[in-house]
Scaffold this motif. Sequence first.
Motif, short mmCIF file in Angstrom:
data_model
loop_
_atom_site.label_atom_id
_atom_site.label_comp_id
_atom_site.label_asym_id
_atom_site.label_seq_id
_atom_site.Cartn_x
_atom_site.Cartn_y
_atom_site.Cartn_z
N PRO A 251 0.82 -1.21 0.00
CA PRO A 251 0.00 0.00 0.00
C PRO A 251 0.85 1.26 0.00
O PRO A 251 1.94 1.28 0.58
N ARG A 252 0.34 2.30 -0.65
CA ARG A 252 1.01 3.60 -0.60
C ARG A 252 -0.03 4.70 -0.53
O ARG A 252 -1.09 4.62 -1.16
N ALA A 253 0.26 5.71 0.27
CA ALA A 253 -0.66 6.84 0.42
C ALA A 253 -0.53 7.76 -0.79
O ALA A 253 0.57 8.02 -1.28
N LEU A 254 -1.66 8.27 -1.28
CA LEU A 254 -1.69 9.17 -2.41
C LEU A 254 -1.90 10.62 -1.98
O LEU A 254 -1.19 11.52 -2.42
N PHE A 255 -2.88 10.87 -1.13
CA PHE A 255 -3.17 12.22 -0.65
C PHE A 255 -4.13 12.13 0.52
O PHE A 255 -4.77 11.11 0.75
N SER A 256 -4.23 13.22 1.24
CA SER A 256 -5.21 13.32 2.32
C SER A 256 -5.83 14.70 2.27
O SER A 256 -5.33 15.61 1.59
N GLY A 257 -6.94 14.86 2.97
CA GLY A 257 -7.63 16.14 2.95
C GLY A 257 -8.82 16.14 3.88
O GLY A 257 -9.09 15.16 4.58
N ALA A 258 -9.52 17.25 3.88
CA ALA A 258 -10.71 17.43 4.72
C ALA A 258 -11.95 17.42 3.86
O ALA A 258 -11.99 18.03 2.79
N MET A 259 -12.96 16.71 4.33
CA MET A 259 -14.23 16.64 3.61
C MET A 259 -15.15 17.76 4.05
O MET A 259 -15.17 18.14 5.23
N ARG A 260 -15.90 18.27 3.11
CA ARG A 260 -16.97 19.20 3.43
C ARG A 260 -18.24 18.37 3.52
O ARG A 260 -18.56 17.61 2.59
N THR A 261 -18.93 18.49 4.63
CA THR A 261 -20.13 17.67 4.84
C THR A 261 -21.27 18.52 5.37
O THR A 261 -21.06 19.54 6.01
N VAL A 262 -22.48 18.07 5.08
CA VAL A 262 -23.69 18.63 5.65
C VAL A 262 -24.48 17.47 6.23
O VAL A 262 -24.89 16.57 5.50
N GLN A 263 -24.69 17.47 7.56
CA GLN A 263 -25.38 16.36 8.25
C GLN A 263 -24.80 15.00 7.84
O GLN A 263 -25.53 14.05 7.58
N GLY A 264 -23.47 14.93 7.79
CA GLY A 264 -22.81 13.67 7.49
C GLY A 264 -22.71 13.34 6.02
O GLY A 264 -22.06 12.36 5.65
N SER A 265 -23.33 14.13 5.13
CA SER A 265 -23.30 13.85 3.69
C SER A 265 -22.15 14.62 3.04
O SER A 265 -21.96 15.81 3.29
N PHE A 266 -21.42 13.94 2.17
CA PHE A 266 -20.26 14.51 1.48
C PHE A 266 -20.70 15.58 0.49
O PHE A 266 -21.57 15.35 -0.34
N THR A 267 -20.12 16.78 0.59
CA THR A 267 -20.43 17.84 -0.38
C THR A 267 -19.19 18.39 -1.06
O THR A 267 -19.30 19.15 -2.02
N GLY A 268 -18.01 18.04 -0.58
CA GLY A 268 -16.80 18.54 -1.21
C GLY A 268 -15.55 18.11 -0.44
O GLY A 268 -15.63 17.38 0.56
N TYR A 269 -14.40 18.58 -0.90
CA TYR A 269 -13.12 18.10 -0.35
C TYR A 269 -12.06 19.16 -0.59
O TYR A 269 -12.09 19.86 -1.62
N VAL A 270 -11.12 19.29 0.33
CA VAL A 270 -9.99 20.19 0.14
C VAL A 270 -8.71 19.46 0.56
O VAL A 270 -8.69 18.75 1.58
N SER A 271 -7.68 19.58 -0.25
CA SER A 271 -6.40 18.92 0.02
C SER A 271 -5.27 19.93 -0.22
O SER A 271 -5.36 20.73 -1.15
N PRO A 272 -4.23 19.93 0.60
CA PRO A 272 -3.95 19.02 1.71
C PRO A 272 -4.80 19.34 2.94
O PRO A 272 -5.62 20.25 2.91
N LEU A 273 -4.56 18.59 4.02
CA LEU A 273 -5.27 18.83 5.27
C LEU A 273 -5.02 20.25 5.75
O LEU A 273 -3.89 20.74 5.72
N PRO A 274 -6.06 20.95 6.17
CA PRO A 274 -5.86 22.31 6.70
C PRO A 274 -5.08 22.28 8.01
O PRO A 274 -5.02 21.25 8.68
N PRO A 275 -4.46 23.41 8.38
CA PRO A 275 -3.63 23.46 9.60
C PRO A 275 -4.36 22.97 10.85
O PRO A 275 -3.75 22.38 11.74
#
Length: 425
Positions: A251-275
Motif C-alpha cells: 500500500p502507498r498513500a496518495l493524498f489526504s484532505g478534509a471533507m466538506r459535509t452537511v449532516q454527514g453527507s459529502f459535499t466537497g473536499y480540500v487537500s492538503p489537510l488544513p492546519p
Amino acid sequence: METGPVVVFANFLSELAVDLDEGRILTQWAQQAPRKVWLLRPGDVFVSPVPLSREFLRYAYDLTGVPPESVAVIEVPPAGAVPLARAVREAGLIEHVRALAGDRGAALLPTALDASAVAFARDVGLGVHPYPTVEAAEAALRMTMLLNTKTGFREAAGRLGMRLPAGRMCRRPEAEGVARELLRDHEGVVVKPDRSAGGHGMRFVSRDELRGGASLQLDSVGGPEGLWVVEECLDVAESVSVQLEVTASGPRALFSGAMRTVQGSFTGYVSPLPPSCAHVAGELEEWGTALGRHLADHGYAGPFGLDALVATDGIAYASESNIRRTATTTPHSMITRLTGGSAGPPPAWSVSKGRTRSPMDFEGALARLRASRLAFDPDRGEGVVLYADAPPDGRSWRYAVIDRSAGDVEEQETALAEVLEFEGG
C-alpha cells in the motif's frame, strides 16, 4: 501509466456502496459519471450510464491532449436501478464493447469492483485492472464487499488498532434499544445503515428525541432485518480522509484532505489537510497503510479510502473505509495529470458543488470562467475545472479549483461564486 487500453466502466449503480433497492440515490450518483473522461488515454473506451455533451468532451480532450478520434465513448440508455453491466446487456451493446476493446488485450477499470463488473469482464474477454487475472479480481470480491460495510469496517479497524467512536453493531429492530443505551453515556448518537455511502440513510439522534415515548424512525435502507451501527456522536471539528492504493509492492498513500459535509453527507473536499487538523496526517496514513496491508493479504489491488473524524479536542477516530474509486480519486488523477505531476510540491486543490441562481449550459459556464480568467490555465497549472459536465438541471455545478496554496484556492472559490452567481455566494 497504463500498459494497454482500458475500458473505463462507470458503474456507479453498484451493490458495493448501497443496496440496489436505493435506486433514487444511485441514479443521482451516476450523474457524476462524466468525470471519468479525465482518465481516458488514446485507445481507451468509456462506458457511461449518462450522456455527455459534445462541448464537455471537447473541453476535456483539449486539456488532456487526447485526440477525440483515438477514444470511444459508449452512452448506455437508462435501465433503472440495475448494475451497469446489465444495462449494457439490455441495450444490446455487449458486442459493441467487445469489438472496440475485447481483441486488444484491454482491461476493465470499474468504479466499483463488484460481482457484476467481474462477470462483465469475463463475458467480453477483458482483464480487470490492476489484477493479473479475472480470477484474481474475483477472489478479492468478498473482502471488497465486506469492508464497504460499516460493520465489516468496525470489526477490521478494531483488530488493526484504530481508534473508534464508542458504538455497537445490531439488527434494525434492535437499533432503538442500542441507541437508548448509548444515550445514557453520550449526548447524541449517529445511527448508520450497514451498506451506505455519502451519508445516505444516516440519522443523528439526541437524548431529547427519544424522550417521552418517542420512537426511532429509520428509513428503509437495508430492509427490515438489515444490519446497523449505532455510535456516539462526537463533537466533530473536521471530517478527514486519506486515499491510498494497494500496488504489487504494497500500500502507498496518495493524498489526504478534509471533507466538506452537511449532516454527514459529502459535499466537497480540500487537500492538503488544513492546519487545524494537519497533526492527524501521520496517524491517518498509519491506519490506512495497516488497512492496505490487510486488503493486500486478501487479494485486493487498487485504490481505497479511509475516513476519520477529528474531534474538537484534536483526537482522530476512524469512521469508515471505501474500497473503491471514491469521489476524490478521479479528480486527484485529473489534477495530477493537468499539472504535469511535477517533482515540486503538490498543488492545493478542492472539489465542490455550487448552485447557480439560473440555469446555464456548459459553453455558457465556461465562457464566464474564461472571461474572468478563472478557467484552468495549463501554462500556470492553476484555475477552475468544470470536471463533471453540465448538470441535468443546469444549476448544480461540480468544479475543481487548483492553485499553489490553500489560501489561493479559497480566493478562487470566492471569485467563482461571484462569476457563476452561486446561491449564497
